[in-house]
Design a protein around this motif. Sequence first.
Motif, PDB file in Angstrom:
ATOM      1  N   ILE A 109       0.847  -1.202   0.000  1.00 61.94           N
ATOM      2  CA  ILE A 109       0.000   0.000   0.000  1.00 61.94           C
ATOM      3  C   ILE A 109       0.877   1.244   0.000  1.00 61.94           C
ATOM      4  O   ILE A 109       0.620   2.191  -0.746  1.00 61.94           O
ATOM      5  N   GLN A 110       1.915   1.252   0.802  1.00 58.45           N
ATOM      6  CA  GLN A 110       2.829   2.396   0.830  1.00 58.45           C
ATOM      7  C   GLN A 110       3.491   2.586  -0.531  1.00 58.45           C
ATOM      8  O   GLN A 110       3.627   3.708  -1.013  1.00 58.45           O
ATOM      9  N   LEU A 111       3.888   1.497  -1.155  1.00 57.68           N
ATOM     10  CA  LEU A 111       4.524   1.558  -2.466  1.00 57.68           C
ATOM     11  C   LEU A 111       3.551   2.077  -3.523  1.00 57.68           C
ATOM     12  O   LEU A 111       3.942   2.779  -4.460  1.00 57.68           O
ATOM     13  N   ALA A 112       2.281   1.760  -3.353  1.00 58.37           N
ATOM     14  CA  ALA A 112       1.266   2.172  -4.322  1.00 58.37           C
ATOM     15  C   ALA A 112       0.882   3.639  -4.173  1.00 58.37           C
ATOM     16  O   ALA A 112       0.208   4.194  -5.054  1.00 58.37           O
ATOM     17  N   LEU A 113       1.292   4.284  -3.113  1.00 57.73           N
ATOM     18  CA  LEU A 113       0.906   5.683  -2.899  1.00 57.73           C
ATOM     19  C   LEU A 113       1.495   6.624  -3.950  1.00 57.73           C
ATOM     20  O   LEU A 113       0.827   7.557  -4.381  1.00 57.73           O
ATOM     21  N   ALA A 114       2.723   6.402  -4.364  1.00 60.79           N
ATOM     22  CA  ALA A 114       3.335   7.289  -5.368  1.00 60.79           C
ATOM     23  C   ALA A 114       2.525   7.311  -6.667  1.00 60.79           C
ATOM     24  O   ALA A 114       2.181   8.392  -7.162  1.00 60.79           O
ATOM     25  N   PRO A 115       2.184   6.144  -7.231  1.00 64.67           N
ATOM     26  CA  PRO A 115       1.348   6.189  -8.439  1.00 64.67           C
ATOM     27  C   PRO A 115      -0.026   6.823  -8.189  1.00 64.67           C
ATOM     28  O   PRO A 115      -0.565   7.491  -9.075  1.00 64.67           O
ATOM     29  N   VAL A 116      -0.561   6.643  -7.000  1.00 64.28           N
ATOM     30  CA  VAL A 116      -1.868   7.226  -6.695  1.00 64.28           C
ATOM     31  C   VAL A 116      -1.769   8.755  -6.656  1.00 64.28           C
ATOM     32  O   VAL A 116      -2.667   9.455  -7.123  1.00 64.28           O
ATOM     33  N   PHE A 117      -0.666   9.284  -6.150  1.00 67.18           N
ATOM     34  CA  PHE A 117      -0.470  10.738  -6.184  1.00 67.18           C
ATOM     35  C   PHE A 117      -0.380  11.239  -7.625  1.00 67.18           C
ATOM     36  O   PHE A 117      -0.884  12.315  -7.955  1.00 67.18           O
ATOM     37  N   VAL A 118       0.247  10.467  -8.487  1.00 66.10           N
ATOM     38  CA  VAL A 118       0.292  10.827  -9.908  1.00 66.10           C
ATOM     39  C   VAL A 118      -1.125  10.828 -10.470  1.00 66.10           C
ATOM     40  O   VAL A 118      -1.502  11.711 -11.253  1.00 66.10           O
ATOM     41  N   LEU A 119      -1.932   9.866 -10.059  1.00 62.56           N
ATOM     42  CA  LEU A 119      -3.322   9.797 -10.508  1.00 62.56           C
ATOM     43  C   LEU A 119      -4.102  11.033 -10.067  1.00 62.56           C
ATOM     44  O   LEU A 119      -4.903  11.573 -10.839  1.00 62.56           O
ATOM     45  N   VAL A 120      -3.859  11.493  -8.857  1.00 61.65           N
ATOM     46  CA  VAL A 120      -4.498  12.725  -8.367  1.00 61.65           C
ATOM     47  C   VAL A 120      -4.075  13.914  -9.226  1.00 61.65           C
ATOM     48  O   VAL A 120      -4.903  14.750  -9.612  1.00 61.65           O
ATOM     49  N   ALA A 121      -2.796  13.992  -9.550  1.00 58.08           N
ATOM     50  CA  ALA A 121      -2.299  15.080 -10.400  1.00 58.08           C
ATOM     51  C   ALA A 121      -2.955  15.024 -11.779  1.00 58.08           C
ATOM     52  O   ALA A 121      -3.351  16.060 -12.330  1.00 58.08           O
ATOM     53  N   ILE A 122      -3.085  13.831 -12.323  1.00 64.29           N
ATOM     54  CA  ILE A 122      -3.735  13.665 -13.625  1.00 64.29           C
ATOM     55  C   ILE A 122      -5.175  14.177 -13.555  1.00 64.29           C
ATOM     56  O   ILE A 122      -5.639  14.883 -14.454  1.00 64.29           O
ATOM     57  N   GLY A 123      -5.873  13.829 -12.493  1.00 57.05           N
ATOM     58  CA  GLY A 123      -7.250  14.303 -12.318  1.00 57.05           C
ATOM     59  C   GLY A 123      -7.327  15.818 -12.245  1.00 57.05           C
ATOM     60  O   GLY A 123      -8.228  16.431 -12.839  1.00 57.05           O
ATOM     61  N   ASN A 124      -6.386  16.435 -11.551  1.00 57.49           N
ATOM     62  CA  ASN A 124      -6.374  17.898 -11.463  1.00 57.49           C
ATOM     63  C   ASN A 124      -6.114  18.536 -12.822  1.00 57.49           C
ATOM     64  O   ASN A 124      -6.737  19.543 -13.174  1.00 57.49           O
ATOM     65  N   ILE A 125      -5.195  17.973 -13.573  1.00 55.22           N
ATOM     66  CA  ILE A 125      -4.908  18.507 -14.910  1.00 55.22           C
ATOM     67  C   ILE A 125      -6.124  18.329 -15.817  1.00 55.22           C
ATOM     68  O   ILE A 125      -6.465  19.225 -16.601  1.00 55.22           O
ATOM     69  N   MET A 126      -6.798  17.189 -15.693  1.00 51.62           N
ATOM     70  CA  MET A 126      -8.007  16.975 -16.492  1.00 51.62           C
ATOM     71  C   MET A 126      -9.078  18.003 -16.136  1.00 51.62           C
ATOM     72  O   MET A 126      -9.797  18.481 -17.025  1.00 51.62           O
ATOM     73  N   ASN A 127      -9.186  18.339 -14.875  1.00 52.47           N
ATOM     74  CA  ASN A 127     -10.133  19.359 -14.443  1.00 52.47           C
ATOM     75  C   ASN A 127      -9.802  20.710 -15.089  1.00 52.47           C
ATOM     76  O   ASN A 127     -10.696  21.411 -15.580  1.00 52.47           O
ATOM     77  N   ILE A 128      -8.543  21.066 -15.108  1.00 52.99           N
ATOM     78  CA  ILE A 128      -8.109  22.310 -15.748  1.00 52.99           C
ATOM     79  C   ILE A 128      -8.458  22.290 -17.228  1.00 52.99           C
ATOM     80  O   ILE A 128      -8.993  23.266 -17.773  1.00 52.99           O
ATOM     81  N   LEU A 129      -8.160  21.176 -17.882  1.00 55.46           N
ATOM     82  CA  LEU A 129      -8.416  21.080 -19.318  1.00 55.46           C
ATOM     83  C   LEU A 129      -9.906  21.135 -19.647  1.00 55.46           C
ATOM     84  O   LEU A 129     -10.301  21.772 -20.628  1.00 55.46           O
ATOM     85  N   THR A 130     -10.736  20.469 -18.857  1.00 57.82           N
ATOM     86  CA  THR A 130     -12.165  20.507 -19.155  1.00 57.82           C
ATOM     87  C   THR A 130     -12.739  21.903 -18.913  1.00 57.82           C
ATOM     88  O   THR A 130     -13.643  22.327 -19.635  1.00 57.82           O
ATOM     89  N   THR A 131     -12.207  22.616 -17.938  1.00 59.35           N
ATOM     90  CA  THR A 131     -12.641  24.000 -17.723  1.00 59.35           C
ATOM     91  C   THR A 131     -12.254  24.857 -18.926  1.00 59.35           C
ATOM     92  O   THR A 131     -13.063  25.639 -19.427  1.00 59.35           O
ATOM     93  N   ARG A 132     -11.007  24.704 -19.379  1.00 56.88           N
ATOM     94  CA  ARG A 132     -10.552  25.451 -20.560  1.00 56.88           C
ATOM     95  C   ARG A 132     -11.401  25.088 -21.780  1.00 56.88           C
ATOM     96  O   ARG A 132     -11.792  25.957 -22.558  1.00 56.88           O
ATOM     97  N   LEU A 133     -11.689  23.803 -21.934  1.00 54.43           N
ATOM     98  CA  LEU A 133     -12.488  23.352 -23.074  1.00 54.43           C
ATOM     99  C   LEU A 133     -13.881  23.971 -23.031  1.00 54.43           C
ATOM    100  O   LEU A 133     -14.405  24.402 -24.065  1.00 54.43           O
ATOM    101  N   GLY A 134     -14.479  24.038 -21.867  1.00 58.46           N
ATOM    102  CA  GLY A 134     -15.802  24.656 -21.742  1.00 58.46           C
ATOM    103  C   GLY A 134     -15.787  26.113 -22.177  1.00 58.46           C
ATOM    104  O   GLY A 134     -16.703  26.569 -22.878  1.00 58.46           O
ATOM    105  N   ARG A 135     -14.761  26.836 -21.775  1.00 60.61           N
ATOM    106  CA  ARG A 135     -14.658  28.247 -22.176  1.00 60.61           C
ATOM    107  C   ARG A 135     -14.439  28.388 -23.679  1.00 60.61           C
ATOM    108  O   ARG A 135     -14.987  29.280 -24.320  1.00 60.61           O
ATOM    109  N   ILE A 136     -13.628  27.484 -24.221  1.00 66.68           N
ATOM    110  CA  ILE A 136     -13.368  27.535 -25.665  1.00 66.68           C
ATOM    111  C   ILE A 136     -14.642  27.223 -26.445  1.00 66.68           C
ATOM    112  O   ILE A 136     -14.936  27.866 -27.460  1.00 66.68           O
ATOM    113  N   VAL A 137     -15.402  26.256 -25.980  1.00 68.14           N
ATOM    114  CA  VAL A 137     -16.655  25.907 -26.655  1.00 68.14           C
ATOM    115  C   VAL A 137     -17.621  27.091 -26.603  1.00 68.14           C
ATOM    116  O   VAL A 137     -18.273  27.415 -27.607  1.00 68.14           O
ATOM    117  N   ASP A 138     -17.704  27.760 -25.460  1.00 67.70           N
ATOM    118  CA  ASP A 138     -18.561  28.952 -25.370  1.00 67.70           C
ATOM    119  C   ASP A 138     -18.121  30.009 -26.375  1.00 67.70           C
ATOM    120  O   ASP A 138     -18.946  30.614 -27.054  1.00 67.70           O
TER     121      ASP A 138
END
Length: 154
Positions: free
Chosen positions: A13-42
């Motif tokens: 579980i401890q070893l798996a935490l590093a990839p999980v933090f990367v997964l959290v970062a990926i989710g945050n970047i996806m959130n940024i991109l979808t927000t940008r995409l929404g503005r671009i579509v508007d």
Amino acid sequence: MNAAHTGVIAQTIQLALAPVFVLVAIGNIMNILTTRLGRIVDRSRTLQKLHGETVGPAHDVVVIEIRYVDRRIHLIGRALLLLVLSGLAIGVTVGSLFVGEMFGRDLGNLTGITFSTAIALLMIALIYLLLETRIAANSLRLPQELLELERKDI
């Protein structure tokens, strides 16, 4: 379950935490991109309306901006796809850690390959984000005449 087995699971579980933090970062970047995409579509909807209402040089400006918007939508779509694939690779990485531990198999090669693949996909997605933001910045350049740089009183 004995104490040694429980300890190994805790280490996994401890070893798996590093990839999980990367997964959290990926989710945050996806959130940024979808927000940008929404503005671009508007913005694209506004430009589509202006496309039919303009003529001459004003129409040309609208067409140029529509082209920028189209390119930005394309880049964000690619970045999102790569981020989803990266997230899936992280999931396989974490899964291989646990499956390998539970069944006593050495899945180190699979884990290493999937984690490396996830990071590579993440980096490529970030390059697409960089390209999209560069296009956005370039398309928002103000005409020099509006800056009135010759004026020294302000």
